[in-house]
Design a protein around this motif. Structure first.
Motif, mmCIF file in Angstrom:
data_model
loop_
_atom_site.group_PDB
_atom_site.id
_atom_site.type_symbol
_atom_site.label_atom_id
_atom_site.label_comp_id
_atom_site.label_asym_id
_atom_site.label_seq_id
_atom_site.Cartn_x
_atom_site.Cartn_y
_atom_site.Cartn_z
ATOM 1 N N LEU A 22 13.601 -14.397 -25.123
ATOM 2 C CA LEU A 22 13.328 -13.610 -26.344
ATOM 3 C C LEU A 22 13.296 -14.563 -27.676
ATOM 4 O O LEU A 22 12.785 -14.450 -28.498
ATOM 5 N N CYS A 23 14.009 -16.079 -27.338
ATOM 6 C CA CYS A 23 14.365 -16.793 -28.335
ATOM 7 C C CYS A 23 13.323 -17.944 -28.384
ATOM 8 O O CYS A 23 13.336 -18.636 -29.233
ATOM 9 N N VAL A 24 12.352 -17.881 -27.337
ATOM 10 C CA VAL A 24 11.548 -18.956 -27.532
ATOM 11 C C VAL A 24 10.344 -18.495 -28.308
ATOM 12 O O VAL A 24 9.883 -17.290 -28.456
ATOM 13 N N PRO A 31 10.581 -15.772 -35.654
ATOM 14 C CA PRO A 31 11.524 -16.430 -34.976
ATOM 15 C C PRO A 31 12.831 -15.557 -35.032
ATOM 16 O O PRO A 31 13.367 -15.439 -35.884
ATOM 17 N N VAL A 32 13.756 -15.683 -33.984
ATOM 18 C CA VAL A 32 14.988 -15.201 -33.797
ATOM 19 C C VAL A 32 15.759 -15.949 -34.887
ATOM 20 O O VAL A 32 15.726 -17.080 -34.645
ATOM 21 N N THR A 33 16.610 -15.196 -35.467
ATOM 22 C CA THR A 33 17.377 -16.028 -36.531
ATOM 23 C C THR A 33 18.802 -16.275 -35.798
ATOM 24 O O THR A 33 19.244 -17.390 -36.153
ATOM 25 N N GLY A 62 25.401 -18.918 -27.358
ATOM 26 C CA GLY A 62 24.242 -17.920 -26.779
ATOM 27 C C GLY A 62 22.968 -18.546 -26.328
ATOM 28 O O GLY A 62 22.982 -19.954 -26.529
ATOM 29 N N SER A 63 22.477 -17.696 -25.349
ATOM 30 C CA SER A 63 21.502 -18.131 -24.344
ATOM 31 C C SER A 63 20.087 -18.727 -25.010
ATOM 32 O O SER A 63 19.190 -19.256 -24.321
ATOM 33 N N GLY A 64 19.948 -18.794 -26.524
ATOM 34 C CA GLY A 64 18.973 -19.165 -27.240
ATOM 35 C C GLY A 64 18.917 -20.613 -27.487
ATOM 36 O O GLY A 64 18.193 -21.179 -28.380
ATOM 37 N N THR A 65 20.249 -21.389 -27.182
ATOM 38 C CA THR A 65 20.527 -22.446 -27.696
ATOM 39 C C THR A 65 19.522 -23.535 -27.200
ATOM 40 O O THR A 65 19.133 -24.802 -28.455
ATOM 41 N N PHE A 66 18.889 -23.747 -26.119
ATOM 42 C CA PHE A 66 17.809 -24.597 -26.163
ATOM 43 C C PHE A 66 16.708 -24.682 -27.124
ATOM 44 O O PHE A 66 16.057 -25.501 -27.157
ATOM 45 N N SER A 67 16.278 -23.538 -27.563
ATOM 46 C CA SER A 67 15.299 -23.123 -28.480
ATOM 47 C C SER A 67 15.861 -23.485 -30.246
ATOM 48 O O SER A 67 15.097 -23.279 -30.889
ATOM 49 N N GLY A 68 17.369 -24.195 -29.917
ATOM 50 C CA GLY A 68 17.659 -24.399 -31.464
ATOM 51 C C GLY A 68 18.185 -23.034 -32.139
ATOM 52 O O GLY A 68 18.397 -22.992 -33.609
ATOM 53 N N ARG A 215 19.668 -9.556 -42.368
ATOM 54 C CA ARG A 215 18.806 -9.442 -43.509
ATOM 55 C C ARG A 215 17.706 -10.700 -43.118
ATOM 56 O O ARG A 215 16.832 -10.415 -44.021
ATOM 57 N N THR A 216 18.273 -11.681 -42.603
ATOM 58 C CA THR A 216 17.151 -12.944 -42.645
ATOM 59 C C THR A 216 15.997 -12.877 -41.836
ATOM 60 O O THR A 216 14.757 -13.149 -41.848
ATOM 61 N N GLY A 217 16.077 -12.060 -40.228
ATOM 62 C CA GLY A 217 15.176 -12.027 -39.485
ATOM 63 C C GLY A 217 15.800 -11.260 -38.234
ATOM 64 O O GLY A 217 16.876 -10.913 -38.194
ATOM 65 N N PRO A 218 14.947 -11.190 -37.119
ATOM 66 C CA PRO A 218 15.463 -10.636 -35.944
ATOM 67 C C PRO A 218 16.554 -11.261 -35.355
ATOM 68 O O PRO A 218 16.685 -12.575 -35.175
ATOM 69 N N VAL A 219 17.633 -10.733 -34.794
ATOM 70 C CA VAL A 219 18.861 -11.086 -34.136
ATOM 71 C C VAL A 219 18.494 -10.362 -32.615
ATOM 72 O O VAL A 219 18.215 -9.311 -32.727
ATOM 73 N N VAL A 220 19.230 -11.346 -31.722
ATOM 74 C CA VAL A 220 19.513 -10.859 -30.347
ATOM 75 C C VAL A 220 20.756 -11.033 -30.214
ATOM 76 O O VAL A 220 21.592 -11.709 -30.379
ATOM 77 N N PHE A 221 21.354 -9.809 -29.828
ATOM 78 C CA PHE A 221 22.743 -9.331 -29.430
ATOM 79 C C PHE A 221 22.809 -9.526 -27.843
ATOM 80 O O PHE A 221 22.417 -8.876 -27.048
ATOM 81 N N GLU A 222 23.778 -10.464 -27.393
ATOM 82 C CA GLU A 222 23.804 -11.091 -25.963
ATOM 83 C C GLU A 222 24.908 -10.405 -25.635
ATOM 84 O O GLU A 222 26.281 -10.851 -25.739
#
Length: 453
Positions: A22-24, A31-33, A62-68, A215-222
């Protein structure tokens, strides 16, 4: 659109790899905030493998860390600064520059300390052959202490004041030592130095930070762990001291002024697994021989990693106690073919009381009822099998039918490149109906017989 990712099993279904996908960045998509953690603590173990071969087991990051993608640890998290430092070091070795710069922590988040962990392990050792399957990292102790002594429980914000933190850590150590005897934990001054370094390197934020992120953009709750381990809906006493449903994320969204603003994504794999003791009705140890788990194995505190055929009855129960899901992410879709097409799906149980095709649900709060349910499931055996065969799409369709929800993501391997999304299948409901909620503060004081695990 925000997304909440929750495991509909006993954990280990692939939340990390789903969040990673989801974070790629995707063409034409915002892009995921941030990835927001909303339950549990450092005992999470979310494995992510990148297309270039890097691997990390995400615990607090969070598991999106590799995508920054930045991580926010909400006030519902239990934060372990020592484990966080070790995780940051490993991420840096996996070419993530300055991982701690990607992190924000709510000042109100409770701290998990070496004293909590030592007490956790002492209790688990004392249980002998009746162990609960704890991770041994002090998560239950952290929650229990915060409920018993809310004013004295250390928080992330306390790490900025040696005086306040010294008082709280000393009280914590002395109370646990008085109850359990000497603890295998470092001196208070050593903890103070480590926690002060944490405060110097991590950005501590107030309660308005999450609202700004949303408010900045889409967020993923893990989410962490799985719904079948939920503190109230799981099979007591083989549970976690954490609400593992969507409730915590929904609470955070409501606090930020965006109630019911997220897609509820439930994760399952094509066969059901769990760590340690407790019900696993469809268990088949032979599955491990054809479906090896490179990142899951025996844990010194959790116990053995166990496998079974897909348990449609248990996963449907998880969907129901969650108040429903908007969509599913189905992982390990390569497994049916690797197992020769003989993986099966249990649609009912055989119990001494008769056939059971639905696990009964109830409002949270009655642990005695949940323990009776556990005892019934420990004697249940699979019945009414379904065999989708080796075709992964047949499995995807069968799981969607069994859980009465569309499949949004299919996963055929460990990396983001092995994922296929089908957003056109998913329609957001007008309203999400959540199950009755019992607050953790009141619940643990009401039911003291649930010992920390």
């Amino acid at each position: 659109m925000h997304t909440i990712v929750v495991d509909l099993g006993y954990g280990d279904a692939g939340k990390g790899t789903v969040v990673d996908r989801l974070c790629v960045p995707q063409p034409g998509a915002a892009p995921v905030t941030a990835v927001v953690r909303f339950n549990g603590g450092a005992q999470a173990a979310h494995n992510v493998v990148t297309t270039d071969g890097r691997h990390h087991t995400f615990a607090q990051f969070g598991s999106g860390t590799f995508s920054g993608v930045p991580t926010h640890l909400s006030h519902l998290m239990l934060v372990d600064p020592l484990a966080l430092a070790a995780e940051a070091h490993h991420l840096a070795s996996r070419t993530v520059p300055d991982p701690l710069a990607l992190l924000t922590v709510d000042r109100r988040a409770r701290l998990t300390t070496p004293y909590h962990a030592a007490a956790n392990r002492a209790r688990e050792r004392a249980r002998g052959t009746t162990r609960h399957g704890s991770c041994g990292m002090g998560i239950g102790e952290t929650a229990a202490y915060a409920l018993a002594h809310p004013a004295d429980a250390p928080t992330a914000g306390d790490c900025t004041s040696r005086t306040a933190l010294r008082r709280k850590l000393t009280l914590l150590r002395d109370r646990l030592t008085e109850e359990l005897g000497p603890l295998d934990a470092p001196p208070v001054d050593d903890c103070l130095d480590a926690f002060a370094a944490f405060a110097d390197h991590v950005r501590l934020v107030d309660g308005n930070h999450l609202a700004r992120l949303l408010r900045t953009g889409p967020v993923v709750f893990e989410g962490a762990q799985g719904v079948l381990l939920d503190e109230w809906h799981g099979f007591h006493p083989y549970t976690t001291w954490s609400t593992t449903t969507f409730a915590g994320a929904e609470e955070l969204l409501a606090e930020a002024g965006q109630p019911r603003a997220a897609r509820r994504l439930g994760v399952v794999r094509t066969y059901t697994t769990r760590h340690g003791p407790g019900p696993l009705v469809t268990e088949d140890p032979s599955l491990l021989r054809s479906l090896p788990e490179p990142h899951n194995g025996h844990g010194p505190w959790q116990g053995a990693f166990r496998t079974g055929h897909f348990d449609a009855v248990a996963h449907a129960y998880a969907v129901e106690v969650c108040g429903g899901v908007d969509a599913l992410a189905v992982t390990h879709l390569d497994a049916p073919a690797r197992h020769g097409g003989t993986l099966r799906m249990a649609r009912a149980y055989r119990t001494p009381e008769g056939l059971l095709d639905r696990i009964p649900t109830a409002p949270p709060g009655d642990l005695t009822r949940q323990q009776r349910l556990t005892e019934r499931l420990l004697t249940a055996r699979p019945a009414r099998w379904q065999s989708p065969g080796a075709d992964p799409r047949a499995w995807s369709d069968a799981i969607a039918q069994a859980l009465k929800a569309p499949v949004f993501m299919e996963s055929y391997g460990p990396t983001a490149a092995d994922k296929v999304t089908m957003p056109d299948k998913v329609t957001m409901p007008d309203k999400v109906t959540a199950p009755e909620k019992v607050t953790e503060r009141g619940s643990r004081n009401t039911y003291p017989e649930k010992s920390p695990a």
